[in-house]
Design a protein around this motif. Structure first.
Motif, PDB file in Angstrom:
ATOM      1  N   ASN A  74       0.828  -1.214   0.000  1.00 50.95           N
ATOM      2  CA  ASN A  74       0.000   0.000   0.000  1.00 50.95           C
ATOM      3  C   ASN A  74       0.858   1.259   0.000  1.00 50.95           C
ATOM      4  OD1 ASN A  74      -2.445  -1.343  -0.111  1.00 50.95           O
ATOM      5  ND2 ASN A  74      -2.720  -1.351   2.112  1.00 50.95           N
ATOM      6  N   HIS A  75       1.933   1.286   0.792  1.00 52.82           N
ATOM      7  CA  HIS A  75       2.847   2.438   0.787  1.00 52.82           C
ATOM      8  C   HIS A  75       3.437   2.640  -0.609  1.00 52.82           C
ATOM      9  CE1 HIS A  75       2.757   3.407   5.010  1.00 52.82           C
ATOM     10  NE2 HIS A  75       3.222   2.225   5.386  1.00 52.82           N
ATOM     11  N   GLN A  76       3.801   1.540  -1.254  1.00 55.48           N
ATOM     12  CA  GLN A  76       4.369   1.649  -2.598  1.00 55.48           C
ATOM     13  C   GLN A  76       3.337   2.187  -3.593  1.00 55.48           C
ATOM     14  OE1 GLN A  76       6.554  -1.852  -3.919  1.00 55.48           O
ATOM     15  NE2 GLN A  76       6.929  -2.382  -1.772  1.00 55.48           N
ATOM     16  N   HIS A  77       2.099   1.726  -3.488  1.00 54.99           N
ATOM     17  CA  HIS A  77       1.048   2.223  -4.387  1.00 54.99           C
ATOM     18  C   HIS A  77       0.770   3.705  -4.155  1.00 54.99           C
ATOM     19  CE1 HIS A  77      -0.338  -1.239  -6.683  1.00 54.99           C
ATOM     20  NE2 HIS A  77      -0.028  -1.969  -5.616  1.00 54.99           N
ATOM     21  N   GLU A  78       0.805   4.129  -2.900  1.00 54.78           N
ATOM     22  CA  GLU A  78       0.600   5.549  -2.592  1.00 54.78           C
ATOM     23  C   GLU A  78       1.713   6.412  -3.183  1.00 54.78           C
ATOM     24  OE1 GLU A  78       0.269   5.676   1.652  1.00 54.78           O
ATOM     25  OE2 GLU A  78      -1.670   4.650   1.649  1.00 54.78           O
ATOM     26  N   ALA A  79       2.885   5.821  -3.386  1.00 52.96           N
ATOM     27  CA  ALA A  79       4.042   6.548  -3.938  1.00 52.96           C
ATOM     28  C   ALA A  79       4.378   6.032  -5.342  1.00 52.96           C
ATOM     29  CB  ALA A  79       5.233   6.389  -3.009  1.00 52.96           C
ATOM     30  N   HIS A  80       3.347   5.675  -6.115  1.00 51.87           N
ATOM     31  CA  HIS A  80       3.571   5.087  -7.438  1.00 51.87           C
ATOM     32  C   HIS A  80       4.389   5.977  -8.363  1.00 51.87           C
ATOM     33  CE1 HIS A  80       0.625   7.647  -9.490  1.00 51.87           C
ATOM     34  NE2 HIS A  80      -0.037   7.564  -8.354  1.00 51.87           N
ATOM     35  N   ASP A  81       4.371   7.288  -8.125  1.00 52.80           N
ATOM     36  CA  ASP A  81       5.165   8.199  -8.951  1.00 52.80           C
ATOM     37  C   ASP A  81       6.654   8.131  -8.616  1.00 52.80           C
ATOM     38  OD1 ASP A  81       4.303   9.271  -6.469  1.00 52.80           O
ATOM     39  OD2 ASP A  81       4.814  11.290  -7.116  1.00 52.80           O
ATOM     40  N   LEU A  82       7.013   7.579  -7.470  1.00 57.41           N
ATOM     41  CA  LEU A  82       8.414   7.430  -7.064  1.00 57.41           C
ATOM     42  C   LEU A  82       8.973   6.044  -7.381  1.00 57.41           C
ATOM     43  CD1 LEU A  82       8.328   8.983  -3.464  1.00 57.41           C
ATOM     44  CD2 LEU A  82       9.063  10.089  -5.580  1.00 57.41           C
ATOM     45  N   VAL A  83       8.136   5.030  -7.255  1.00 60.22           N
ATOM     46  CA  VAL A  83       8.590   3.644  -7.389  1.00 60.22           C
ATOM     47  C   VAL A  83       8.675   3.271  -8.868  1.00 60.22           C
ATOM     48  CG1 VAL A  83       8.151   1.230  -6.789  1.00 60.22           C
ATOM     49  CG2 VAL A  83       7.561   3.048  -5.161  1.00 60.22           C
ATOM     50  N   VAL A  84       9.900   3.064  -9.326  1.00 60.83           N
ATOM     51  CA  VAL A  84      10.124   2.671 -10.709  1.00 60.83           C
ATOM     52  C   VAL A  84       9.966   1.159 -10.848  1.00 60.83           C
ATOM     53  CG1 VAL A  84      11.840   2.596 -12.572  1.00 60.83           C
ATOM     54  CG2 VAL A  84      11.697   4.606 -11.083  1.00 60.83           C
ATOM     55  N   SER A  85      10.510   0.433  -9.874  1.00 58.45           N
ATOM     56  CA  SER A  85      10.483  -1.022  -9.931  1.00 58.45           C
ATOM     57  C   SER A  85      10.761  -1.572  -8.537  1.00 58.45           C
ATOM     58  CB  SER A  85      11.556  -1.508 -10.914  1.00 58.45           C
ATOM     59  OG  SER A  85      11.574  -2.901 -11.006  1.00 58.45           O
ATOM     60  N   SER A  86      10.406  -2.835  -8.338  1.00 54.75           N
ATOM     61  CA  SER A  86      10.739  -3.495  -7.078  1.00 54.75           C
ATOM     62  C   SER A  86      11.194  -4.919  -7.372  1.00 54.75           C
ATOM     63  CB  SER A  86       9.546  -3.501  -6.117  1.00 54.75           C
ATOM     64  OG  SER A  86       8.497  -4.275  -6.652  1.00 54.75           O
ATOM     65  N   MET A  87      12.011  -5.430  -6.475  1.00 55.07           N
ATOM     66  CA  MET A  87      12.484  -6.802  -6.576  1.00 55.07           C
ATOM     67  C   MET A  87      12.290  -7.458  -5.216  1.00 55.07           C
ATOM     68  SD  MET A  87      16.158  -8.325  -7.865  1.00 55.07           S
ATOM     69  CE  MET A  87      17.005  -6.964  -7.136  1.00 55.07           C
ATOM     70  N   HIS A  88      11.782  -8.648  -5.233  1.00 56.14           N
ATOM     71  CA  HIS A  88      11.433  -9.370  -4.013  1.00 56.14           C
ATOM     72  C   HIS A  88      12.180 -10.703  -4.013  1.00 56.14           C
ATOM     73  CE1 HIS A  88       8.600 -10.414  -0.741  1.00 56.14           C
ATOM     74  NE2 HIS A  88       8.787 -11.643  -1.183  1.00 56.14           N
ATOM     75  N   VAL A  89      12.854 -11.007  -2.905  1.00 54.76           N
ATOM     76  CA  VAL A  89      13.627 -12.244  -2.784  1.00 54.76           C
ATOM     77  C   VAL A  89      13.249 -12.934  -1.478  1.00 54.76           C
ATOM     78  CG1 VAL A  89      15.954 -13.212  -2.620  1.00 54.76           C
ATOM     79  CG2 VAL A  89      15.557 -11.195  -4.046  1.00 54.76           C
ATOM     80  N   HIS A  90      12.986 -14.227  -1.547  1.00 51.86           N
ATOM     81  CA  HIS A  90      12.710 -15.013  -0.347  1.00 51.86           C
ATOM     82  C   HIS A  90      14.044 -15.481   0.220  1.00 51.86           C
ATOM     83  CE1 HIS A  90       8.500 -15.020  -1.460  1.00 51.86           C
ATOM     84  NE2 HIS A  90       8.906 -15.281  -2.694  1.00 51.86           N
TER      85      HIS A  90
END
Length: 154
Positions: A74-90
């Motif tokens: 939700n924080h990332q969606h609220e800042a969608h103009d800042l977030v270019v990409s994300s990577m998730h690792v288990h």
């Protein structure tokens, strides 16, 4: 290109040459340029003179923490103009590493980093900011008529 000469003690010159070799620089000039750039960028960031930045924010969190993954998203969606990409690792059965690639106003990037890092269950967060200049250009290539170019400071 402007040239200048500096004098170093024999001991400092030897230590600098060892540092250059350890960091795989091909010559002293390139090493000095990078050291100066880093110092100038650090000053801009410390004194809040860097209006725009590109950044990575990495953090480890426990994915069993109640609703944490949803709150982070939700924080990332609220800042969608800042977030270019994300990577998730288990990392293991409990922990995940997430890295966000960010671009925008430095103050907004810092604010987002603070929000995400303060969430209960988030640990080991690290923000890496690089000051940039933004230039909007009116030229045509790749089917675009106007777009922004992002440049690091010299």
């Amino acid at each position: 290109m402007e040239r200048f000469t500096i004098s170093l003690s024999d001991e400092l010159a030897a230590q600098f040459d060892q540092w250059i070799a350890a960091h795989s620089y091909s010559n002293r000039s390139e090493a000095v340029r990078d050291i100066l750039r880093k110092e100038i960028e650090t000053k801009r960031l410390v004194q809040d003179q860097a209006i725009y930045s590109i950044a990575t924010l990495s953090y480890v969190y426990n994915h069993h923490e109640r609703n944490l993954a949803e709150r982070l998203t939700n924080h990332q969606h609220e800042a969608h103009d800042l977030v270019v990409s994300s990577m998730h690792v288990h990392l293991d059965h409990d922990d995940c590493l997430e890295t966000l690639f960010l671009r925008g106003l430095t103050a907004q990037i810092r604010s987002l980093a603070d929000k995400l890092s303060a969430e209960t269950g988030v640990r080991h967060s690290s923000l890496n900011l690089i000051p940039i200049k933004i230039a909007t250009l009116q030229h045509s290539h790749h089917g675009h008529s106007s777009h922004a170019h992002f440049h690091t400071h010299s």
